[in-house]
Design an enzyme around this catalytic site. Structure first.
Site, PDB file in Angstrom:
ATOM      1  CG  HIS A 142      -3.897  -1.589  -1.412  1.00 24.08           C
ATOM      2  ND1 HIS A 142      -4.993  -2.384  -1.654  1.00 24.08           N
ATOM      3  CD2 HIS A 142      -4.242  -0.783  -0.378  1.00 24.08           C
ATOM      4  CE1 HIS A 142      -5.961  -2.072  -0.799  1.00 24.08           C
ATOM      5  NE2 HIS A 142      -5.533  -1.094  -0.018  1.00 24.08           N
ATOM      6  CG  ASP A 151      -5.089   2.435   1.036  1.00 24.37           C
ATOM      7  OD1 ASP A 151      -6.017   1.602   1.022  1.00 24.37           O
ATOM      8  OD2 ASP A 151      -3.916   2.152   1.374  1.00 24.37           O
ATOM      9  CG  MET A 196     -11.312  -3.072   5.536  1.00 22.97           C
ATOM     10  SD  MET A 196      -9.772  -2.727   4.650  1.00 22.97           S
ATOM     11  CE  MET A 196      -8.853  -1.791   5.876  1.00 22.97           C
ATOM     12  CG  MET A 240     -11.167   3.008   2.728  1.00 24.81           C
ATOM     13  SD  MET A 240      -9.551   2.985   3.502  1.00 24.81           S
ATOM     14  CE  MET A 240      -8.539   3.147   2.046  1.00 24.81           C
ATOM     15  CG  ASP A 274      -5.871  -2.918   3.457  1.00 30.37           C
ATOM     16  OD1 ASP A 274      -4.775  -2.643   3.987  1.00 30.37           O
ATOM     17  OD2 ASP A 274      -6.545  -2.091   2.808  1.00 30.37           O
ATOM     18  N   GLY A 275      -4.453  -4.365   6.484  1.00 36.92           N
ATOM     19  CA  GLY A 275      -4.320  -3.714   7.774  1.00 36.92           C
ATOM     20  C   GLY A 275      -3.552  -4.559   8.775  1.00 36.92           C
ATOM     21  CG  MET A 293      -8.380   7.010   2.754  1.00 33.71           C
ATOM     22  SD  MET A 293      -7.516   7.056   4.331  1.00 33.71           S
ATOM     23  CE  MET A 293      -6.565   5.528   4.252  1.00 33.71           C
ATOM     24  CB  SER A 346      -0.891  -0.003   1.233  1.00 28.65           C
ATOM     25  OG  SER A 346      -1.375   1.318   1.463  1.00 28.65           O
ATOM     26  CG  HIS A 399      -9.153  -0.056   0.010  1.00 28.74           C
ATOM     27  ND1 HIS A 399      -8.518  -0.200   1.223  1.00 28.74           N
ATOM     28  CD2 HIS A 399     -10.483  -0.135   0.285  1.00 28.74           C
ATOM     29  CE1 HIS A 399      -9.421  -0.339   2.189  1.00 28.74           C
ATOM     30  NE2 HIS A 399     -10.615  -0.301   1.641  1.00 28.74           N
TER      31      HIS A 399
HETATM   32  C1  DX5 Z   1      -5.957   1.467   5.877  1.00 29.54           C
HETATM   33  C2  DX5 Z   1      -5.587   1.162   4.446  1.00 29.54           C
HETATM   34  C3  DX5 Z   1      -4.451   0.223   4.313  1.00 29.54           C
HETATM   35  C4  DX5 Z   1      -3.173   0.706   4.953  1.00 29.54           C
HETATM   36  C5  DX5 Z   1      -2.577  -0.481   5.609  1.00 29.54           C
HETATM   37  O1  DX5 Z   1      -7.213   1.975   5.942  1.00 29.54           O
HETATM   38  O2  DX5 Z   1      -6.694   0.622   3.741  1.00 29.54           O
HETATM   39  O3  DX5 Z   1      -4.252  -0.150   2.955  1.00 29.54           O
HETATM   40  O4  DX5 Z   1      -2.237   1.224   4.052  1.00 29.54           O
HETATM   41  O5  DX5 Z   1      -1.454  -0.089   6.309  1.00 29.54           O
HETATM   42  P1  DX5 Z   1      -0.669  -1.091   7.283  1.00 29.54           P
HETATM   43  O6  DX5 Z   1      -0.188  -2.227   6.432  1.00 29.54           O
HETATM   44  O7  DX5 Z   1       0.436  -0.234   7.808  1.00 29.54           O
HETATM   45  O8  DX5 Z   1      -1.647  -1.527   8.343  1.00 29.54           O
HETATM   46 ZN    ZN Z   2      -6.310  -0.302   1.781  1.00 23.68          ZN
END
Ligand code: DX5
Ligand code: ZN
Length: 220
Positions: free
Chosen positions: A32, A34, A136, A67, A174-175, A36, A9, A65
């Site tokens: 990946h 993200d 998640m 969000m 993820d996470g 947001m 990510s 992804h």
């Molecule tokens: C969080 C994201 C993830 C994030 C994960 O909401 O969707 O993709 O980058 O980060 P790590 O691997 O550090 O938990």
């Molecule tokens: Zn993510």
């Protein structure tokens, strides 16, 4: 043996040097991204113009992804931008079946994500509409959080449903994915792993990718 995939990510990358940061993970399976919107989650990252630009310079396919609220309205444009997969949140979609079909029609794999407290059961009948189910393993919004073991039974139940119906869909997590936690997620049935801080926080990102893959493969 199941094919395991590792998607770093870029949330934990240096956003001012994204092109170089993408080169650091060239040995991964996909990048990946993200997105947001500061409404669905209390954080703001990047949107369509930057995703389009990443698409132009990335050596890897894009795993987007989203969000964001109102996924029905915004997600199809990401599929049209050439992303390999586009994942929307079940909690943010009014018509997830219609949206998944639109994403596929636009040429992307259709993904749907569940927050840690969202059960998979209400969605079992629509798994055939999806190419990817993202469970998640932290509350979405930020990198660097700890893996939530309470999500493991859900991964297991989803994997059983996928096997039972003989569906081609893959389960992504993820996470909080680290060399320690990836094994538990793989054991529960996930085959696609997103890792932010454990890849970009390492001095050698390529070595971190190799180590994570090896750790996941111990049970697969
Ligand atoms: C969080 C994201 C993830 C994030 C994960 O909401 O969707 O993709 O980058 O980060 P790590 O691997 O550090 O938990
Ligand atoms: Zn993510």
């Amino acid at each position: 043996m199941t094919h395991l995939r590792l998607n770093p990510s870029i949330l934990s990358a240096d956003f001012v040097n994204l092109e170089a940061e993408l080169q650091r993970i060239a040995s991964a399976d996909a990048v990946h991204v993200d997105v947001m919107d500061n409404h669905f989650v209390p954080n703001l990252t990047l949107g369509l113009p930057i995703v389009r630009r990443i698409q132009q310079v990335s050596p890897l396919p894009l795993d987007v992804h989203l969000m964001i609220e109102d996924a029905d309205r915004w997600a199809p444009a990401y599929a049209e931008s050439g992303a390999a997969s586009v994942t929307f949140h079940a909690e943010a979609a009014a018509a997830p079946v219609r949206l998944a079909r639109e994403l596929r029609d636009a040429g992307a794999k259709a993904g749907m994500a569940l927050r840690p407290a969202t059960p998979v059961e209400p969605y079992l009948d629509m798994l055939g509409e999806l190419d990817l189910l993202l469970v998640m393993t932290v509350e979405p919004g930020f990198g660097g959080q700890s893996f939530l073991d309470l999500t493991l039974p859900k991964i297991r139940r989803a994997a059983e449903a996928v096997r039972g119906a003989d569906l081609p869909l893959v389960i992504q997590v993820d996470g909080g994915i680290t060399e320690e936690t990836i094994l538990r997620a793989a054991d529960a049935g996930a085959t696609v792993f997103v890792a932010g801080s454990s890849v970009y926080g390492a001095d050698d990102a390529a070595a971190a990718i190799t180590a994570l893959r090896a750790a996941a493969a111990r049970t697969a």
